[in-house]
Write a protein that holds these residues in place. Structure first.
Motif, PDB file in Angstrom:
ATOM      1  N   SER A   1      38.250 -16.853  -9.665  1.00  0.00           N
ATOM      2  CA  SER A   1      37.892 -16.147 -10.886  1.00  0.00           C
ATOM      3  C   SER A   1      39.141 -15.548 -11.516  1.00  0.00           C
ATOM      4  N   GLY A   2      40.119 -15.260 -10.654  1.00  0.00           N
ATOM      5  CA  GLY A   2      41.408 -14.835 -11.207  1.00  0.00           C
ATOM      6  C   GLY A   2      41.997 -15.923 -12.070  1.00  0.00           C
TER       7      GLY A   2
ATOM      8  N   GLY B   1      39.872 -16.437 -15.100  1.00  0.00           N
ATOM      9  CA  GLY B   1      40.072 -15.298 -16.000  1.00  0.00           C
ATOM     10  C   GLY B   1      41.381 -15.392 -16.748  1.00  0.00           C
ATOM     11  N   MET B   2      42.419 -15.723 -16.008  1.00  0.00           N
ATOM     12  CA  MET B   2      43.732 -15.874 -16.626  1.00  0.00           C
ATOM     13  C   MET B   2      43.697 -16.951 -17.698  1.00  0.00           C
TER      14      MET B   2
ATOM     15  N   GLU C   1      41.174 -17.917 -19.316  1.00  0.00           N
ATOM     16  CA  GLU C   1      40.410 -17.438 -20.464  1.00  0.00           C
ATOM     17  C   GLU C   1      41.291 -16.582 -21.362  1.00  0.00           C
ATOM     18  N   ILE C   2      42.057 -15.725 -20.707  1.00  0.00           N
ATOM     19  CA  ILE C   2      42.957 -14.882 -21.496  1.00  0.00           C
ATOM     20  C   ILE C   2      43.932 -15.758 -22.266  1.00  0.00           C
TER      21      ILE C   2
ATOM     22  N   THR D   1      45.034 -16.821 -26.758  1.00  0.00           N
ATOM     23  CA  THR D   1      46.331 -16.760 -27.426  1.00  0.00           C
ATOM     24  C   THR D   1      46.439 -17.920 -28.402  1.00  0.00           C
TER      25      THR D   1
ATOM     26  N   GLU E   1      37.114 -13.934 -26.001  1.00  0.00           N
ATOM     27  CA  GLU E   1      36.951 -12.539 -26.389  1.00  0.00           C
ATOM     28  C   GLU E   1      37.153 -12.354 -27.885  1.00  0.00           C
TER      29      GLU E   1
ATOM     30  N   PHE F   1      46.398 -11.280  -6.783  1.00  0.00           N
ATOM     31  CA  PHE F   1      45.030 -11.790  -6.818  1.00  0.00           C
ATOM     32  C   PHE F   1      44.703 -12.520  -5.524  1.00  0.00           C
TER      33      PHE F   1
ATOM     34  N   GLU G   1      38.961  -9.621 -10.485  1.00  0.00           N
ATOM     35  CA  GLU G   1      38.775  -9.959 -11.901  1.00  0.00           C
ATOM     36  C   GLU G   1      38.655  -8.731 -12.797  1.00  0.00           C
TER      37      GLU G   1
ATOM     38  N   LEU H   1      41.501  -8.019 -14.825  1.00  0.00           N
ATOM     39  CA  LEU H   1      41.591  -8.819 -16.052  1.00  0.00           C
ATOM     40  C   LEU H   1      40.819  -8.152 -17.178  1.00  0.00           C
TER      41      LEU H   1
ATOM     42  N   ILE I   1      48.586 -10.293 -24.155  1.00  0.00           N
ATOM     43  CA  ILE I   1      47.726 -10.870 -25.171  1.00  0.00           C
ATOM     44  C   ILE I   1      48.474 -11.986 -25.887  1.00  0.00           C
TER      45      ILE I   1
END
Lengths: 896, 160
Positions: free
Chosen positions: A384-385, A388-389, A391-392, A396, A734, B21, B28, B31, B157
């Motif tokens: 999930s890390g 998640g990464m 996804e982040i 961009t 997001e 991690f 998570e 995050l 970001i």
């Protein structure tokens, strides 16, 4: 000899008080009165013991005959004769010794006499004075004779006077008189001795009497030993007729036994056996032992150890048997008990080891499962890390190619996550950890939504339809999430294997199935007030079907119909296994029928409770939300839905859904998020322009062959479905959310008022930031008391309540708030010690007579905790840590 | 040159985060924090983590004081402190600290003093490890900032 053997045997037996072989109260008084209860001491006491001789019973005519005829009898007689002879010899020896002594005494006497004679020297001058003594006296004669023989110089009577004078004769007479006196004296003594000898001779002269006495003693000894021994002895002739018995059963009389056989005397079990045994011994001529259990009317059930030996006469012919029986009933019983105990023990040991083995295997299995679960969990966290990464990363600025790559990456990650979730689900069900939750839901809506969801991602020319019969209740109670999961799994499975035609869900009420009637009774008895209903759900398709030989392993884990299918269609093979386990967990049954190339039908039957209509609805299922906020009277009872393929069309056509007058933002708010995502793939898109979305969406799909994407929210159902399409998932970004929220903000005229009750500073900071992103603000209370105060003063639209707090915890605070809503006053809170400042005007406050939605925030996600939340009047709960996603869903559910 | 340096630092940060991690130090939820950071609050992660450290240090100090007291019997208070610590740790995604705190808490629920002492030690160890790692992370970030003159953690970001 025999006696010794007997005593030895008795000593070998158990040292315990032996009861008599025969019952005490049987028999005549006379039989018992002479019995010596406890003979003690050595054999000397025997002399005083009076032996009752009543126990023996013998045929007196034939017994002596027996004694004379048999070896044993003659040997005993010989023995007695020998003993007598020995005693006679002994007497003779004694007599001889006596004689010897007497002889010696006589010799001494003779010697003395000789001396006297010598002294007097009568030899020549005087004539023999024979007349003095009696000639007939044997002794004297002998003496005389001996004197003549033996004396050489015998003594003469010495006389000092001159020979033949008066003085001389006088003197001689005197001395002779003296000698005569001495002689008489000797004679008398000898006679005395003789008499004495005669007397002793007399005492030794009665051998028969002595023998009788000896015999009596021996017999007495035997009686003494035997009378209390639990032994019965007897002699039987060739025809097995009793001639002699000792220790017979007390009530039997002589005429009952003697001359009769066992069979004639006793009746019942074992008699025949013992008779046969005796005969066998008689024939074989060999002594032997056997244990026989008698079951007779006379003495009940008794076990005897019987020893039988053949008896021969002198001519070595068999003339009968001797037998001896010892009662061993107790011993046998004990032995049997021991054997039984040993057997039981062995059985128990075997069972124990079997059990241990089972336990061991179970433990191993559990450990393996636990390991699988742990591993899955361990994989999930870093994964999930990664996701998640990614996804982040996707939020961009990326060019098209990068975005595509990233999308593949995220969807692959999602697939793995889904697989792991499946495994975790499975191990949860198997280990019994999974708890079912009972919530109210509307089956029609669930079906509709499942189909809608499936239709949204459909890329094939398939028609999806739902058919619900009228008698299916509008609302039922069950674990809607799990049911949804099952339906979605089955539907996506059906779609996966169907290339044309239709896929559908059919719901109808059935009577209680036979498999459940046994188990259901208990459940029903628990909830008698509620009616339960069995609903049968068919998920059918017109797909490739399943060959019959593949049906048995269909529901097994990691199994697919064939390796070929696995290659062609992918998938983990866990879906159906989970469905089956879930259905069974809920007390139902999942079955399948199928025809190759014609289609398959998966059927599951589940019991539901029928929801009572007056219940206030605290349903939190999303499907309900549609109707709560967009009341469509038709929808709740609508029994048929149809969804045509999505390709080329915007959303769905056909069925009642098309009639929904949704504005784009409404779509977002009311339908599952995947719809949003399929539209809003880029924040730059204006979602209001549906045409453009359609183009964008279609174009996108053409290019990448990807289906629209499910969001995390429907992960459990939709991602498996998406994966079944083999498509690429596109995760919600997001940016999308925030852009949507921005829109919401502009649309929403009134900012909802939210109260966060939380004592943890960090949590407040994080929640604040999340709320900011979602476009909301909120007030903060640090504990339950502050929360109540705040609620009293201000009208809130939603309360987020931490459960675990100092001063007043969330559960209590919620209870107090609910009590206020019901009663219109804060009395309960005051009673609980919350300091409420009352002003009269507030007693009739307007704002919170409506039920205030309270969402629990709990660190404990276990089912009992959620139950506790509901029990205390909370509407829903968010498990900690709070994520943006959870918060968003929750707000969406309760603020519109 | 300038670009290269930033890339290298960026790679360092990624490696560090990835390893955290993988070790399970973070999960998570961290995050989530990063997602919450935007232009309006460019130092959000840094701020939250700092508040977390302040709060946690206070709690740990209290825990140690409570446990050092020989005649101590206030396991309830310990439980409350630990609840706080568990809550805030899970909020920032400090997974390992949270897990050892949960273990500590179950020891305190059993009034198990040796267990509590051991728990405290483990918690402190994990806490310090986390703090060091975060410190390292922030140090690198400061370097990044010194290169880019960007707002503090905006890099996450928009790394370009």
């Amino acid at each position: 000899m025999v006696c010794e053997m007997e005593t030895d045997q008795t000593e070998e037996m158990d040292i315990e008080v032996l009861s008599s072989m025969w019952p005490e109260d049987v028999g005549t008084q006379a039989d018992n009165q002479f019995n010596v209860e406890k003979p003690a001491g050595d054999s000397d006491t025997l002399k005083e013991v009076d032996i009752a001789e009543k126990r023996t019973m013998a045929d007196l005519k034939r017994l002596p005959e027996l004694m004379n005829n048999t070896d044993q009898g003659s040997s005993q007689l010989t023995n007695l004769v020998k003993q007598w002879e020995y005693m006679q010899d002994h007497a003779v020896k004694l007599l001889r010794e006596e004689l010897k002594i007497l002889t010696r005494q006589r010799e001494e006497a003779e010697a003395k006499e000789l001396k006297i004679i010598e002294e007097h020297n009568f030899e020549t001058q005087e004539p023999e004075n024979v007349p003095v003594l009696d000639d007939t006296s044997h002794l004297f004669r002998k003496f005389k004779h001996k004197k003549r023989d033996a004396l050489v110089g015998s003594k003469r009577v010495e006389i000092d006077e001159e020979f033949d004078t008066v003085a001389y004769w006088k003197q001689k007479a005197l001395s002779l008189e003296k000698m005569l006196e001495a002689s008489t004296e000797r004679e008398r003594r000898l006679i005395e001795k003789l008499n004495e000898s005669l007397k002793t001779m007399e005492s030794h002269s009665a051998p028969v009497e002595e023998l009788t006495q000896n015999l009596k003693r021996a017999e007495g000894f035997l009686h003494f030993i035997l009378q209390n021994a639990p032994i019965v002895m007897g002699h039987q002739d060739k025809d097995l007729r009793y001639l002699f018995i000792y220790n017979k059963f007390p009530t039997l009389r002589e005429q009952d036994i003697l001359g009769k056989t066992d069979v004639e005397i006793f009746h019942g079990g074992g008699v025949k056996e013992s008779e046969d045994f005796k005969r066998e011994v008689l024939e074989k001529g060999k002594a032997s032992k056997r244990e026989i259990t008698f079951e007779t009317d006379l003495f009940g059930s008794k076990t005897f150890l019987i020893y039988v030996e053949p008896v021969y006469n002198k001519a070595r012919e068999k003339i009968g048997i001797n037998y001896m029986g010892m009662e061993v009933t107790d011993q046998v019983r004990k032995r049997e008990k021991m054997a039984k105990l040993r057997e039981d023990n062995a059985v128990r040991k075997a069972m124990e080891s079997e059990l241990n083995k089972t336990i061991h295997i179970t433990e191993e299995t559990m450990r393996a499962k636990q390991m699988l679960a742990t591993m899955s969990h361990e994989i999930r966290s870093p994964l999930s890390g990664v996701v998640g990464m990614a996804e982040i990363l996707s939020t961009t600025k990326l060019d098209k190619e990068q975005r595509q790559l990233l999308n593949v990456m995220i969807s692959s990650g999602d697939l793995v996550l889904q697989l792991i979730n499946d495994i975790l689900d499975l191990s949860k069900v198997e280990s019994g950890v999974m708890r079912l939750e009972a919530t109210k839901f509307r089956p029609r809506e669930v079906v509709k939504h499942v189909l809608q969801t499936a239709a949204a991602s459909l890329k094939k020319d398939l028609t999806l339809e739902g058919n619900i019969t009228d008698e299916v209740p509008i609302e039922v109670v069950g674990d809607v999430l799990r049911i949804r999961q099952i339906l979605t799994n089955l539907i996506s499975n059906a779609i996966k294997f169907t290339h044309q035609g239709k896929v559908g869900i059919k719901l109808k009420v059935i009577s209680e199935p036979s498999f459940a009637s046994a188990g259901a009774e208990e459940q029903n008895s628990l909830t008698e007030t509620e009616t339960s209903v069995w609903i049968r759900c068919d998920v059918y398709d017109t797909g490739i079907g399943i060959p019959e030989n593949a049906l048995p392993c269909l529901f097994k884990k990691y199994m697919q119909a064939s390796a070929d299918h696995a290659r062609k269609y992918g998938g983990t093979g866990l879906g159906l296994a989970i469905c089956k386990q879930l259905v069974e967990l809920m007390g139902g049954q999942l079955t399948v029928t199928s025809q190759v190339n014609a289609g398959s039908t998966f059927t599951f039957i589940l019991p539901y409770k029928v929801a009572t209509s007056d219940d206030h609805s605290d349903d939190q299922d999303f499907s309900d939300m549609v109707d709560h906020h967009q009341p469509e009277p038709d929808d709740t009872t609508e029994g048929y839905f149809q969804f045509k393929p999505l390709l080329g069309s915007i959303y769905s056509n056909g069925g009642p859904v098309i009639g929904n007058n949704f504005l784009p933002h409404k779509v977002m708010l009311t339908s599952p998020l995947k719809l949003i995502n399929s539209f809003v793939t880029d924040s730059s898109n204006n979602t209001a322009q549906s045409e453009m979305v359609q183009v964008e969406n279609g174009g996108y799909m053409d290019e990448t062959c990807s289906g629209p994407c499910p969001s995390k929210e429907t992960e459990s159902c939709s991602s498996s479905q998406a994966s079944s399409e083999g498509g690429v998932l596109e995760m919600e970004s997001e940016l999308t959310v925030s852009s949507r929220v921005e829109e919401d903000k502009t649309e929403t005229s009134k900012q909802p008022k939210i109260l966060l009750v939380e004592d943890n500073k960090i949590n407040i900071v994080v929640a604040k930031s999340m709320m900011k992103q979602l476009g909301y603000t909120f007030d903060i209370a640090n504990n339950g008391v502050e929360a109540i105060t705040a609620i009293k003063d201000t009208s809130y639209d939603l309360v987020l309540m931490d459960v675990c707090m100092p001063v007043l915890d969330g559960l209590k605070a919620t209870r107090l708030i609910r009590s206020y809503e019901e009663s219109g006053n804060w009395d309960a809170a005051r009673e609980a010690g919350v300091d409420i400042k009352t002003s009269e005007s507030e007693q009739v406050c307007v704002h919170s007579i409506n039920r205030l939605p309270i969402i629990a925030m709990t660190a404990n996600t276990l089912a009992e905790s959620s139950e506790e939340c509901y029990a205390n009047g909370m509407d829903s709960f968010i498990s900690k840590p709070v994520t943006l996603q959870k918060l968003k869903e929750c707000l969406r559910q309760y603020l519109h | 040159m300038l670009g290269l340096g930033v890339d290298r630092l960026q790679a360092d940060i990624n490696r560090l985060l990835t390893s955290l991690f993988h070790q399970g130090v973070l999960d998570e939820q961290f995050l989530q924090l990063q997602q919450l950071q935007d232009d309006t609050s460019p130092t959000f992660v840094y701020d939250v983590i700092n508040i977390y450290f302040d709060e946690s240090e206070k709690l740990l100090r209290n825990l140690r004081l409570l446990l050092m007291d020989r005649e101590f019997s206030d396991y309830k208070k310990i439980g409350l402190h630990l609840n706080q610590l568990v809550g805030s740790s899970s909020s920032i995604g400090a997974r390992r600290v949270r897990n050892v705190c949960v273990a500590f808490r179950s020891a305190s629920e059993l009034n198990n003093r040796p267990g509590c002492l051991r728990g405290l030690e483990v918690v402190e160890h994990e806490y310090h490890y986390l703090k060091n790692m975060m410190h390292e992370l922030f140090q690198v970030l400061i370097h990044v900032i010194s290169y880019t003159h960007n707002s503090l953690y905006n890099y996450l970001i928009d790394p370009t």
